[in-house]
Motif scaffolding. Structure first.
Motif, PDB file in Angstrom:
ATOM      1  N   ILE A   4     -27.316 130.759 111.228  1.00 54.66           N
ATOM      2  CA  ILE A   4     -28.407 130.815 110.271  1.00 54.66           C
ATOM      3  C   ILE A   4     -27.708 131.026 109.101  1.00 54.66           C
ATOM      4  O   ILE A   4     -28.451 130.597 108.092  1.00 54.66           O
ATOM      5  CB  ILE A   4     -29.324 131.818 110.694  1.00 54.66           C
ATOM      6  N   GLU A   5     -26.529 131.696 108.864  1.00 47.44           N
ATOM      7  CA  GLU A   5     -26.089 131.595 107.567  1.00 47.44           C
ATOM      8  C   GLU A   5     -25.467 130.362 107.021  1.00 47.44           C
ATOM      9  O   GLU A   5     -25.593 130.063 105.919  1.00 47.44           O
ATOM     10  CB  GLU A   5     -24.975 132.785 107.468  1.00 47.44           C
ATOM     11  N   LYS A   6     -24.849 129.454 107.976  1.00 50.34           N
ATOM     12  CA  LYS A   6     -24.586 128.035 107.610  1.00 50.34           C
ATOM     13  C   LYS A   6     -25.737 127.243 107.294  1.00 50.34           C
ATOM     14  O   LYS A   6     -25.696 126.479 106.312  1.00 50.34           O
ATOM     15  CB  LYS A   6     -23.746 127.435 108.848  1.00 50.34           C
ATOM     16  N   PHE A   7     -26.761 127.563 108.131  1.00 45.72           N
ATOM     17  CA  PHE A   7     -28.314 126.707 107.633  1.00 45.72           C
ATOM     18  C   PHE A   7     -28.480 127.064 106.431  1.00 45.72           C
ATOM     19  O   PHE A   7     -28.873 126.022 105.568  1.00 45.72           O
ATOM     20  CB  PHE A   7     -28.988 126.818 108.660  1.00 45.72           C
ATOM     21  N   ASN A   8     -28.400 128.190 106.014  1.00 47.22           N
ATOM     22  CA  ASN A   8     -29.029 128.534 104.671  1.00 47.22           C
ATOM     23  C   ASN A   8     -28.024 128.121 103.698  1.00 47.22           C
ATOM     24  O   ASN A   8     -28.394 127.902 102.728  1.00 47.22           O
ATOM     25  CB  ASN A   8     -29.218 130.338 104.448  1.00 47.22           C
ATOM     26  N   GLU A   9     -26.771 128.269 103.880  1.00 46.01           N
ATOM     27  CA  GLU A   9     -25.777 127.613 102.916  1.00 46.01           C
ATOM     28  C   GLU A   9     -25.980 126.164 102.614  1.00 46.01           C
ATOM     29  O   GLU A   9     -26.023 125.371 101.645  1.00 46.01           O
ATOM     30  CB  GLU A   9     -24.311 127.770 103.543  1.00 46.01           C
ATOM     31  N   LEU A  10     -26.454 125.388 103.693  1.00 47.75           N
ATOM     32  CA  LEU A  10     -26.801 124.004 103.856  1.00 47.75           C
ATOM     33  C   LEU A  10     -27.720 123.853 102.829  1.00 47.75           C
ATOM     34  O   LEU A  10     -28.015 122.850 102.004  1.00 47.75           O
ATOM     35  CB  LEU A  10     -27.098 123.346 105.094  1.00 47.75           C
ATOM     36  N   LYS A  11     -28.977 124.654 103.362  1.00 48.22           N
ATOM     37  CA  LYS A  11     -30.163 124.490 102.139  1.00 48.22           C
ATOM     38  C   LYS A  11     -29.890 124.649 100.627  1.00 48.22           C
ATOM     39  O   LYS A  11     -30.219 123.822  99.905  1.00 48.22           O
ATOM     40  CB  LYS A  11     -31.396 125.538 102.628  1.00 48.22           C
ATOM     41  N   SER A  12     -28.899 125.719 100.420  1.00 49.56           N
ATOM     42  CA  SER A  12     -28.441 125.874  99.012  1.00 49.56           C
ATOM     43  C   SER A  12     -27.902 124.746  98.360  1.00 49.56           C
ATOM     44  O   SER A  12     -27.945 124.438  97.257  1.00 49.56           O
ATOM     45  CB  SER A  12     -27.715 127.200  99.331  1.00 49.56           C
ATOM     46  N   LEU A  13     -26.946 124.132  99.254  1.00 47.74           N
ATOM     47  CA  LEU A  13     -26.145 122.828  98.718  1.00 47.74           C
ATOM     48  C   LEU A  13     -27.044 121.923  98.415  1.00 47.74           C
ATOM     49  O   LEU A  13     -26.945 121.130  97.334  1.00 47.74           O
ATOM     50  CB  LEU A  13     -25.356 122.373  99.820  1.00 47.74           C
ATOM     51  N   ILE A  14     -28.312 121.696  99.146  1.00 48.53           N
ATOM     52  CA  ILE A  14     -29.124 120.441  98.837  1.00 48.53           C
ATOM     53  C   ILE A  14     -29.857 120.986  97.588  1.00 48.53           C
ATOM     54  O   ILE A  14     -30.094 120.296  96.587  1.00 48.53           O
ATOM     55  CB  ILE A  14     -29.850 120.465 100.160  1.00 48.53           C
ATOM     56  N   ASP A  15     -30.155 121.979  97.615  1.00 48.98           N
ATOM     57  CA  ASP A  15     -30.962 122.685  96.314  1.00 48.98           C
ATOM     58  C   ASP A  15     -30.069 122.598  95.017  1.00 48.98           C
ATOM     59  O   ASP A  15     -30.499 122.091  94.021  1.00 48.98           O
ATOM     60  CB  ASP A  15     -31.382 124.054  96.283  1.00 48.98           C
ATOM     61  N   GLY A  16     -28.906 122.695  95.100  1.00 50.20           N
ATOM     62  CA  GLY A  16     -27.964 122.784  94.028  1.00 50.20           C
ATOM     63  C   GLY A  16     -27.623 121.234  93.654  1.00 50.20           C
ATOM     64  O   GLY A  16     -27.442 121.012  92.228  1.00 50.20           O
ATOM     65  N   LEU A  17     -28.129 120.219  94.323  1.00 48.74           N
ATOM     66  CA  LEU A  17     -27.854 118.813  93.912  1.00 48.74           C
ATOM     67  C   LEU A  17     -29.049 118.072  93.048  1.00 48.74           C
ATOM     68  O   LEU A  17     -28.724 117.267  92.593  1.00 48.74           O
ATOM     69  CB  LEU A  17     -27.720 117.827  95.176  1.00 48.74           C
ATOM     70  N   ASP A  18     -30.101 118.972  93.149  1.00 49.96           N
ATOM     71  CA  ASP A  18     -31.252 118.542  92.502  1.00 49.96           C
ATOM     72  C   ASP A  18     -31.084 118.245  90.929  1.00 49.96           C
ATOM     73  O   ASP A  18     -31.506 116.915  90.493  1.00 49.96           O
ATOM     74  CB  ASP A  18     -32.317 119.605  92.557  1.00 49.96           C
ATOM     75  N   GLY A  19     -30.382 118.936  90.201  1.00 45.59           N
ATOM     76  CA  GLY A  19     -30.130 118.820  88.925  1.00 45.59           C
ATOM     77  C   GLY A  19     -29.689 117.497  88.538  1.00 45.59           C
ATOM     78  O   GLY A  19     -29.806 116.594  87.915  1.00 45.59           O
ATOM     79  N   ASP A  20     -28.405 117.265  89.374  1.00 46.95           N
ATOM     80  CA  ASP A  20     -27.488 115.966  89.253  1.00 46.95           C
ATOM     81  C   ASP A  20     -28.210 114.865  89.660  1.00 46.95           C
ATOM     82  O   ASP A  20     -27.903 113.646  88.995  1.00 46.95           O
ATOM     83  CB  ASP A  20     -26.175 116.326  89.767  1.00 46.95           C
ATOM     84  N   ALA A  21     -29.086 115.097  90.837  1.00 45.86           N
ATOM     85  CA  ALA A  21     -29.863 113.618  91.224  1.00 45.86           C
ATOM     86  C   ALA A  21     -30.636 113.235  90.159  1.00 45.86           C
ATOM     87  O   ALA A  21     -30.617 112.078  89.972  1.00 45.86           O
ATOM     88  CB  ALA A  21     -30.641 114.086  92.446  1.00 45.86           C
ATOM     89  N   ASP A  22     -31.359 114.352  89.576  1.00 49.53           N
ATOM     90  CA  ASP A  22     -32.392 113.809  88.443  1.00 49.53           C
ATOM     91  C   ASP A  22     -31.452 113.166  87.476  1.00 49.53           C
ATOM     92  O   ASP A  22     -32.353 112.069  86.800  1.00 49.53           O
ATOM     93  CB  ASP A  22     -32.922 114.960  88.015  1.00 49.53           C
ATOM     94  N   LYS A  23     -30.401 113.753  87.082  1.00 50.76           N
ATOM     95  CA  LYS A  23     -29.581 113.354  85.708  1.00 50.76           C
ATOM     96  C   LYS A  23     -29.363 111.733  86.364  1.00 50.76           C
ATOM     97  O   LYS A  23     -29.259 110.913  85.169  1.00 50.76           O
ATOM     98  CB  LYS A  23     -28.373 113.973  85.617  1.00 50.76           C
ATOM     99  N   PHE A  24     -28.911 111.550  87.451  1.00 51.17           N
ATOM    100  CA  PHE A  24     -28.380 110.093  87.973  1.00 51.17           C
ATOM    101  C   PHE A  24     -29.719 108.970  87.902  1.00 51.17           C
ATOM    102  O   PHE A  24     -29.452 108.152  87.509  1.00 51.17           O
ATOM    103  CB  PHE A  24     -27.739 110.158  89.049  1.00 51.17           C
ATOM    104  N   PHE A  25     -30.353 109.329  88.842  1.00 54.00           N
ATOM    105  CA  PHE A  25     -31.566 108.710  89.088  1.00 54.00           C
ATOM    106  C   PHE A  25     -32.501 108.392  87.910  1.00 54.00           C
ATOM    107  O   PHE A  25     -32.888 107.272  87.694  1.00 54.00           O
ATOM    108  CB  PHE A  25     -32.436 109.115  90.272  1.00 54.00           C
ATOM    109  N   ASN A  26     -33.019 109.441  86.889  1.00 52.87           N
ATOM    110  CA  ASN A  26     -33.664 109.300  86.017  1.00 52.87           C
ATOM    111  C   ASN A  26     -33.233 109.057  84.624  1.00 52.87           C
ATOM    112  O   ASN A  26     -33.733 108.258  83.638  1.00 52.87           O
ATOM    113  CB  ASN A  26     -34.435 110.621  85.919  1.00 52.87           C
ATOM    114  N   LYS A  27     -31.905 109.284  84.376  1.00 54.54           N
ATOM    115  CA  LYS A  27     -31.285 109.196  83.014  1.00 54.54           C
ATOM    116  C   LYS A  27     -29.924 108.462  83.216  1.00 54.54           C
ATOM    117  O   LYS A  27     -29.269 108.249  82.259  1.00 54.54           O
ATOM    118  CB  LYS A  27     -30.956 110.689  82.656  1.00 54.54           C
TER     119      LYS A  27
END
Length: 61
Positions: A4-27
């Motif tokens: 469950i700790e690893k699963f929560n870490e996985l969710k955090s990793l994905i959430d952390g990519l949000d800003g860079d994904a926006d910068k790449f796809f939209n900008k």
């Protein structure tokens, strides 16, 4: 580390990519695309680790 700790870490990793994904796809920021690709590789590796843990736990039952 428990699954469950690893699963929560996985969710955090994905959430952390949000800003860079926006910068790449939209900008069109190619450096952000590189960071997203690296982050997704980390997600893939962690997800595989979780999958193996789950399979091992299932096999013990």
């Amino acid at each position: 580390m428990a699954s469950i700790e690893k699963f929560n870490e996985l969710k955090s990793l994905i959430d952390g990519l949000d800003g860079d994904a926006d910068k790449f796809f939209n900008k069109g920021n190619s450096a952000a695309g590189t960071r997203v690709r690296k982050g997704l590789q980390d997600v893939k590796n962690l997800a595989q680790s979780i999958r193996l843990e789950i399979q091992e736990a299932k096999n013990k039952k």
